[in-house]
Design a protein around this motif. Structure first.
Motif, PDB file in Angstrom:
ATOM      1  N   PHE A  24       0.852  -1.186   0.000  1.00 55.25           N
ATOM      2  CA  PHE A  24       0.000   0.000   0.000  1.00 55.25           C
ATOM      3  C   PHE A  24       0.894   1.244   0.000  1.00 55.25           C
ATOM      4  O   PHE A  24       2.043   1.194   0.486  1.00 55.25           O
ATOM      5  CB  PHE A  24      -0.914  -0.032   1.236  1.00 55.25           C
ATOM      6  N   PRO A  25       0.388   2.365  -0.559  1.00 51.38           N
ATOM      7  CA  PRO A  25      -0.961   2.545  -1.128  1.00 51.38           C
ATOM      8  C   PRO A  25      -1.151   1.754  -2.425  1.00 51.38           C
ATOM      9  O   PRO A  25      -0.215   1.576  -3.197  1.00 51.38           O
ATOM     10  CB  PRO A  25      -1.055   4.040  -1.358  1.00 51.38           C
ATOM     11  N   ALA A  26      -2.401   1.320  -2.643  1.00 51.60           N
ATOM     12  CA  ALA A  26      -2.746   0.546  -3.831  1.00 51.60           C
ATOM     13  C   ALA A  26      -3.710   1.371  -4.672  1.00 51.60           C
ATOM     14  O   ALA A  26      -4.701   1.909  -4.163  1.00 51.60           O
ATOM     15  CB  ALA A  26      -3.389  -0.782  -3.417  1.00 51.60           C
ATOM     16  N   THR A  27      -3.414   1.479  -5.976  1.00 53.11           N
ATOM     17  CA  THR A  27      -4.256   2.266  -6.893  1.00 53.11           C
ATOM     18  C   THR A  27      -5.247   1.354  -7.607  1.00 53.11           C
ATOM     19  O   THR A  27      -4.972   0.177  -7.862  1.00 53.11           O
ATOM     20  CB  THR A  27      -3.386   2.989  -7.916  1.00 53.11           C
ATOM     21  N   ILE A  28      -6.436   1.927  -7.936  1.00 48.85           N
ATOM     22  CA  ILE A  28      -7.511   1.178  -8.601  1.00 48.85           C
ATOM     23  C   ILE A  28      -7.987   2.026  -9.782  1.00 48.85           C
ATOM     24  O   ILE A  28      -8.259   3.230  -9.639  1.00 48.85           O
ATOM     25  CB  ILE A  28      -8.676   0.899  -7.633  1.00 48.85           C
ATOM     26  N   GLY A  29      -8.123   1.446 -10.985  1.00 39.80           N
ATOM     27  CA  GLY A  29      -8.632   2.143 -12.172  1.00 39.80           C
ATOM     28  C   GLY A  29      -8.417   1.312 -13.424  1.00 39.80           C
ATOM     29  O   GLY A  29      -7.916   0.179 -13.371  1.00 39.80           O
ATOM     30  N   ARG A  30      -8.825   1.897 -14.577  1.00 39.53           N
ATOM     31  CA  ARG A  30      -8.662   1.197 -15.851  1.00 39.53           C
ATOM     32  C   ARG A  30      -7.246   1.286 -16.390  1.00 39.53           C
ATOM     33  O   ARG A  30      -6.935   0.719 -17.425  1.00 39.53           O
ATOM     34  CB  ARG A  30      -9.653   1.766 -16.872  1.00 39.53           C
ATOM     35  N   SER A  34      -2.149   0.114 -12.787  1.00 40.21           N
ATOM     36  CA  SER A  34      -2.735   0.212 -11.444  1.00 40.21           C
ATOM     37  C   SER A  34      -2.425  -1.062 -10.649  1.00 40.21           C
ATOM     38  O   SER A  34      -2.212  -2.148 -11.215  1.00 40.21           O
ATOM     39  CB  SER A  34      -4.242   0.428 -11.536  1.00 40.21           C
ATOM     40  N   THR A  35      -2.436  -0.880  -9.318  1.00 41.62           N
ATOM     41  CA  THR A  35      -2.243  -2.066  -8.468  1.00 41.62           C
ATOM     42  C   THR A  35      -3.397  -3.036  -8.629  1.00 41.62           C
ATOM     43  O   THR A  35      -3.183  -4.259  -8.669  1.00 41.62           O
ATOM     44  CB  THR A  35      -2.129  -1.630  -6.995  1.00 41.62           C
ATOM     45  N   LEU A  36      -4.623  -2.512  -8.713  1.00 40.80           N
ATOM     46  CA  LEU A  36      -5.800  -3.335  -8.987  1.00 40.80           C
ATOM     47  C   LEU A  36      -6.406  -2.822 -10.289  1.00 40.80           C
ATOM     48  O   LEU A  36      -7.285  -1.951 -10.288  1.00 40.80           O
ATOM     49  CB  LEU A  36      -6.804  -3.236  -7.836  1.00 40.80           C
ATOM     50  N   PRO A  37      -5.945  -3.326 -11.441  1.00 36.91           N
ATOM     51  CA  PRO A  37      -6.441  -2.800 -12.720  1.00 36.91           C
ATOM     52  C   PRO A  37      -7.843  -3.322 -13.015  1.00 36.91           C
ATOM     53  O   PRO A  37      -8.157  -4.494 -12.790  1.00 36.91           O
ATOM     54  CB  PRO A  37      -5.417  -3.329 -13.715  1.00 36.91           C
TER      55      PRO A  37
END
Length: 266
Positions: A24-30, A34-37
């Motif tokens: 962390f920090p974990a990024t989220i997006g398209r 991103s960490t969580l694509p």
């Protein structure tokens, strides 16, 4: 202790997949970096939609200026502390992701620790004082076979009682039990007869004397004790006389009653 998050996709093009977030920090997006694509075809989500921070032992989800907003369990939020099994929707009708807490597994004891825990505690040594008890160990014969029994030597005798005993280390023997008293022999007939002769004679009972005022019948010696059969005979004769007299009186009464009935009720 929570050590990370597991993101499970519930809808969208990545439905059924799961991703573990441990840094962390974990990024989220398209954005593919991103960490969580999210899937590029999920147009309702932004390229840089949200991020997750680890603050004070908890995980904070923060919206970073998305176009369609971020929703937790159906409510729009801009920053919220995640709870176990929270469902986050990225944009109205966008992909839904459930975040599960990853707990640190409990430390399991090693096999050596389990073995040591299962063993019994050592037996405490028995406290001995001075020269009260002397322990001796004999060497065993080869192949663990017991040695033949033999008489112990004076040096192998263990002193059980405290203090020194006379005559070396051998304990004093207890005194022999007292002998039983001699059984008296049976007395012979001559001894019994001799004892009877030596025994003093008992005094004879005094002669019978009649009571005062007693007049003996004619021809009876007053010094002679009346026999019991004579007295018993007199008593039986008296009883017979009384019984006969009572029977005669009863018959007379019956006769008188019969005569009175005949004279009165004719």
């Amino acid at each position: 202790m929570v050590i990370g998050l597991e993101a499970v996709f519930l809808s969208g093009l990545r439905k059924g997949e799961s991703v573990r977030l441990m840094t962390f920090p974990a990024t989220i997006g398209r954005d593919p970096n991103s960490t969580l694509p999210l899937a590029l075809q999920d147009q309702l989500a932004s390229t840089r939609h949200a991020q997750i921070l680890h603050e004070g032992g908890s995980y904070v989800l923060r919206d970073v200026g998305s176009s369609n907003g971020t929703y937790r369990n159906g409510q729009r939020v801009t920053e919220v502390r995640l709870q176990d099994a929270d469902v986050i929707e990225f944009g109205v009708g966008g992909p839904k992701v459930r975040f599960n807490f990853i707990l640190q597994p409990e430390a399991q004891p090693s096999p050596v620790d389990r073995f040591e825990a299962a063993t019994l505690p050592p037996t405490p040594a028995m406290a001995t004082g001075g020269s009260d008890v002397t322990l001796s160990r004999k060497s065993t014969v080869a192949n663990d076979r017991p040695a033949p029994a033999s008489a112990p030597s004076p040096s192998e005798v263990e002193t059980v009682f405290g203090g020194s005993q006379p005559g070396g280390n051998q304990p004093a023997l207890p005194p022999p039990p007292p002998s039983p008293p001699p059984v008296p022999a049976f007395e012979s007939a001559a001894t019994v007869a001799q004892a009877a002769q030596n025994r003093p004679l008992e005094a004879a009972p005094p002669p019978y004397s009649p009571p005062a005022g007693y007049v003996p019948p004619v021809g009876v010696d007053p010094s002679v004790v009346p026999s019991a059969p004579a007295e018993a005979g007199k008593k039986s004769n008296l009883i017979l006389f009384i019984a006969i007299g009572g029977a005669v009186a009863l018959l007379l009464l019956i006769g008188v009653a019969v005569l009175a009935y005949l004279f009165l009720f004719r």
